[in-house]
Design a protein around this motif. Structure first.
Motif, PDB file in Angstrom:
ATOM      1  N   UNK A   1      67.232  85.097  40.396  1.00 20.83           N
ATOM      2  CA  UNK A   1      66.398  84.080  39.770  1.00 20.83           C
ATOM      3  C   UNK A   1      67.194  83.313  38.720  1.00 20.83           C
ATOM      4  N   UNK A   2      66.728  82.098  38.494  1.00 23.32           N
ATOM      5  CA  UNK A   2      67.418  81.226  37.557  1.00 23.32           C
ATOM      6  C   UNK A   2      66.498  80.114  37.115  1.00 23.32           C
ATOM      7  N   UNK A   3      67.062  79.134  36.399  1.00 21.14           N
ATOM      8  CA  UNK A   3      66.215  78.064  35.908  1.00 21.14           C
ATOM      9  C   UNK A   3      66.972  77.042  35.087  1.00 21.14           C
ATOM     10  N   UNK A   4      66.203  76.266  34.340  1.00 22.37           N
ATOM     11  CA  UNK A   4      66.714  75.131  33.580  1.00 22.37           C
ATOM     12  C   UNK A   4      66.426  75.315  32.103  1.00 22.37           C
ATOM     13  N   UNK A   5      67.439  75.033  31.258  1.00 21.98           N
ATOM     14  CA  UNK A   5      67.275  75.074  29.806  1.00 21.98           C
ATOM     15  C   UNK A   5      67.236  73.629  29.321  1.00 21.98           C
ATOM     16  N   UNK A   6      66.039  73.110  29.073  1.00 18.14           N
ATOM     17  CA  UNK A   6      65.877  71.682  28.820  1.00 18.14           C
ATOM     18  C   UNK A   6      66.589  71.215  27.559  1.00 18.14           C
ATOM     19  N   UNK A   7      66.576  72.035  26.496  1.00 19.64           N
ATOM     20  CA  UNK A   7      67.176  71.584  25.236  1.00 19.64           C
ATOM     21  C   UNK A   7      68.689  71.438  25.331  1.00 19.64           C
ATOM     22  N   UNK A   8      69.300  72.156  26.276  1.00 18.42           N
ATOM     23  CA  UNK A   8      70.757  72.072  26.445  1.00 18.42           C
ATOM     24  C   UNK A   8      71.157  71.306  27.702  1.00 18.42           C
ATOM     25  N   UNK A   9      70.175  70.955  28.533  1.00 19.14           N
ATOM     26  CA  UNK A   9      70.436  70.332  29.839  1.00 19.14           C
ATOM     27  C   UNK A   9      71.422  71.177  30.650  1.00 19.14           C
ATOM     28  N   UNK A  10      71.181  72.482  30.675  1.00 17.44           N
ATOM     29  CA  UNK A  10      72.021  73.415  31.430  1.00 17.44           C
ATOM     30  C   UNK A  10      71.151  74.224  32.391  1.00 17.44           C
TER      31      UNK A  10
ATOM     32  N   UNK B   1      74.502  83.601  33.546  1.00 23.76           N
ATOM     33  CA  UNK B   1      75.550  82.584  33.635  1.00 23.76           C
ATOM     34  C   UNK B   1      74.928  81.221  33.367  1.00 23.76           C
ATOM     35  N   UNK B   2      75.461  80.499  32.376  1.00 23.65           N
ATOM     36  CA  UNK B   2      74.867  79.236  31.926  1.00 23.65           C
ATOM     37  C   UNK B   2      75.916  78.127  31.973  1.00 23.65           C
ATOM     38  N   UNK B   3      75.522  76.974  32.491  1.00 21.96           N
ATOM     39  CA  UNK B   3      76.451  75.851  32.510  1.00 21.96           C
ATOM     40  C   UNK B   3      75.832  74.618  33.121  1.00 21.96           C
ATOM     41  N   UNK B   4      76.603  73.534  33.232  1.00 21.45           N
ATOM     42  CA  UNK B   4      76.088  72.281  33.792  1.00 21.45           C
ATOM     43  C   UNK B   4      75.977  72.353  35.312  1.00 21.45           C
ATOM     44  N   UNK B   5      75.075  71.555  35.852  1.00 21.44           N
ATOM     45  CA  UNK B   5      74.951  71.335  37.295  1.00 21.44           C
ATOM     46  C   UNK B   5      74.565  69.876  37.474  1.00 21.44           C
ATOM     47  N   UNK B   6      75.449  69.091  38.059  1.00 21.84           N
ATOM     48  CA  UNK B   6      75.310  67.637  38.042  1.00 21.84           C
ATOM     49  C   UNK B   6      75.347  67.083  39.461  1.00 21.84           C
TER      50      UNK B   6
END
Length: 274
Positions: free
Chosen positions: A109-118, A259-264
Motif C-alpha cells: 500500500x501507498x499514497x500521496x503526501x499533499x503538503x510535500x507533493x510526494x 519509501x518517499x519521493x517524487x513521481x512525475x
C-alpha cells in the motif's frame, strides 16, 4: 499495425512507461522483444522499465513490472510509486489519497503526501538476520529486489557500470543482483549510485536500492542498534534526486519501511508494435 497507448513517468530520474490495461479485456499481448524496443533510448520511447497496470479482485490494481530488457522483474520501488501516482490521478479515482496494489503475489500500500507533493510506498518488513554483512564495507539484503551495498570513500570516482556489472553477474550469477555504492556525508544523509540488473547500467535513482542503503547504514552504525523499537529516517541522495526512507528498527526486525519521493508524469502518447 497494433498501437499501444502509454504515459511516461519518472521517480527522481528513474523513468518508466506506464500501460493501463485495467479496462481493456482485448489488449494486444506485448512480447519481451517489443518491450525491450519500447525502452530503447535511441530507437524507442526510452525507459528503465515498463509498468503494466491491471485490474485486481483484492486491491485497487495489480502491477506487473518489466525490466528494460523486456522481462518480468522483481519489486521496483520508484516504479511502484509512479504506478500509485498514475492511479491516484486517474479520472476514476474518487479523491482517495491512499490505495493498495498487488505485485508478484504480495499486497502493498501507498499514497500521496499533499503538503510535500510526494508519493510513498510501504515496503515489506526485513528481518535483521537477513541482512548479511560480507565484510566491513559490503552487505547483501533483499528489499523486494536483491541488493548488494558497498560503502566507498569517493562516490564520484566509482566506475558504477564496470564494477557494478562484475558484482551483479559475477558474484551473484546466474540471476544477478542490483549493486549500490554509497558514501555517508553527514548524519542521516547518504549519497548513493546504483547499477540495476535488467537495465544493465547505472540508473539515476533506485527505490529498493535507496531502501537497502538506508537499512544497511542503520546497521553499519552500531550506535543506532538498541533494544527498543526506534524511529529512523535517512535521506538518500542519488544522481536524479533525493529519496527519503523512514522505518522503525529493533534488534530483530525493521518494520514500517516507507519509501518517499517524487513521481512525475512527463508525457503521453502511442507506440506502434512492430
Amino acid at each position: 499495425m497494433n498501437v499501444v497507448s502509454f504515459r511516461k513517468y519518472h521517480g527522481a530520474g528513474n523513468d518508466f512507461i506506464v500501460i493501463d490495461n485495467r479496462h481493456d479485456d482485448n489488449t494486444t499481448s506485448i512480447t519481451s522483444n517489443q518491450r525491450n524496443s519500447m525502452c530503447h533510448r535511441n530507437f524507442g520511447i526510452g525507459a528503465d522499465g515498463i509498468l503494466e497496470i491491471m485490474s485486481s479482485s483484492t486491491a485497487n490494481f495489480k502491477l506487473i513490472y518489466y525490466n528494460a530488457d523486456g522481462h518480468v522483474g522483481s519489486l521496483c520501488g520508484n516504479g511502484s510509486r509512479c504506478a500509485i501516482a498514475y492511479v491516484l490521478n486517474s479520472p476514476d479515482n474518487h479523491r482517495s489519497q491512499e490505495l493498495t496494489f498487488e505485485c508478484n503475489g504480495v499486497l502493498y500500500h501507498g499514497g500521496y503526501i499533499s503538503q510535500d507533493n510526494k508519493y510513498y510506498l510501504y515496503m515489506n518488513d526485513v528481518q535483521v538476520n537477513n541482512i548479511y554483512r560480507l565484510d566491513d564495507s559490503n552487505y547483501f539484503l533483499d528489499t523486494g529486489s536483491p541488493h548488494h551495498v558497498q560503502f566507498v570513500t569517493n562516490i564520484q570516482t566509482v566506475n558504477v557500470g564496470e564494477v557494478g556489472s562484475e558484482l551483479c553477474y559475477g558474484r551473484y550469477s546466474p540471476h544477478g543482483s542490483n549493486v549500490n555504492f554509497c558514501t555517508r556525508t553527514v548524519d542521516n544523509l547518504i549519497k548513493a549510485r546504483t547499477f540495476e540488473r535488467g537495465v544493465d547500467r547505472e540508473t539515476l535513482a533506485c527505490g529498493t536500492g535507496a531502501t537497502a542503503v538506508a537499512l544497511v547504514a542503520h546497521l553499519h552504525d552500531t550506535r543506532t542498534v538498541v533494544d527498543e523499537v526506534s524511529p529512523v529516517s535517512y535521506d538518500i541522495e542519488m544522481p536524479g534526486g533525493t529519496l527519503k526512507v523512514e522505518f522503525k528498527a529493533s534488534k530483530e526486525i525493521i518494520s514500517d519501511i516507507k519509501l518517499i519521493g517524487p513521481a512525475v508524469e512527463v508525457f503521453q502518447g502511442s507506440y506502434p508494435l512492430i
